[in-house]
Design a protein around this motif. Sequence first.
Motif, PDB file in Angstrom:
ATOM      1  N   PRO A   1       0.841  -1.200   0.000  1.00 25.77           N
ATOM      2  CA  PRO A   1       0.000   0.000   0.000  1.00 25.77           C
ATOM      3  C   PRO A   1       0.873   1.246   0.000  1.00 25.77           C
ATOM      4  O   PRO A   1       2.014   1.212   0.457  1.00 25.77           O
ATOM      5  N   PHE A   2       0.316   2.338  -0.528  1.00 24.86           N
ATOM      6  CA  PHE A   2       1.060   3.591  -0.581  1.00 24.86           C
ATOM      7  C   PHE A   2       1.425   4.052   0.823  1.00 24.86           C
ATOM      8  O   PHE A   2       2.516   4.539   1.070  1.00 24.86           O
ATOM      9  N   LYS A   3       0.486   3.913   1.754  1.00 22.74           N
ATOM     10  CA  LYS A   3       0.718   4.277   3.149  1.00 22.74           C
ATOM     11  C   LYS A   3       0.304   3.101   4.021  1.00 22.74           C
ATOM     12  O   LYS A   3      -0.636   2.385   3.703  1.00 22.74           O
ATOM     13  N   ILE A   4       0.994   2.942   5.116  1.00 22.19           N
ATOM     14  CA  ILE A   4       0.629   1.911   6.080  1.00 22.19           C
ATOM     15  C   ILE A   4       0.009   2.646   7.261  1.00 22.19           C
ATOM     16  O   ILE A   4       0.693   3.371   7.981  1.00 22.19           O
ATOM     17  N   ALA A   5      -1.294   2.455   7.452  1.00 21.95           N
ATOM     18  CA  ALA A   5      -2.061   3.236   8.425  1.00 21.95           C
ATOM     19  C   ALA A   5      -1.475   3.164   9.826  1.00 21.95           C
ATOM     20  O   ALA A   5      -1.398   4.182  10.527  1.00 21.95           O
ATOM     21  N   ASP A   6      -1.043   2.002  10.259  1.00 22.33           N
ATOM     22  CA  ASP A   6      -0.520   1.858  11.621  1.00 22.33           C
ATOM     23  C   ASP A   6       0.766   2.639  11.834  1.00 22.33           C
ATOM     24  O   ASP A   6       1.128   2.946  12.962  1.00 22.33           O
ATOM     25  N   LEU A   7       1.487   2.965  10.776  1.00 24.32           N
ATOM     26  CA  LEU A   7       2.755   3.671  10.893  1.00 24.32           C
ATOM     27  C   LEU A   7       2.640   5.147  10.548  1.00 24.32           C
ATOM     28  O   LEU A   7       3.575   5.898  10.766  1.00 24.32           O
TER      29      LEU A   7
END
Length: 129
Positions: free
Chosen positions: A112-118
């Motif tokens: 994914p473009f962004k990793i929500a948890d990070l």
Amino acid sequence: MIGKSTASGSLAPIWNLVAEELLPSMAREYVATAQKVMVVNGQAEARRIVAAFQKKVVTYLDRMLETDDGITALCAGFEACTSSRATFDDLIKMIRVMHARQELAEVARALPFKIADLEGKRSPRSSIS
């Protein structure tokens, strides 16, 4: 994994060996063509040119690494421009990465473009405030 990181000090000796000793006419043609494409900002064409050149260089180096004479020639070429024995190891690491670039690109596309948890979190080892 490939192991320890490749030293940036190895890049110049590797390029010099390829461009001046092993494949000088191909390297000159590559640089000239790449410069023309960069002037017109043709990113897609530049990527194609880079990939084609890299493939030719890796194929050539693979053939050299198949023989003791080829390995000896590579080591001798590095000795002419650097005293670091690690440069040969760095070359092997780079070739491994080049062989895996298709698979690495597929992994990158799947992430994914962004990793929500990070998102917005700093690395615990980060010293930048």
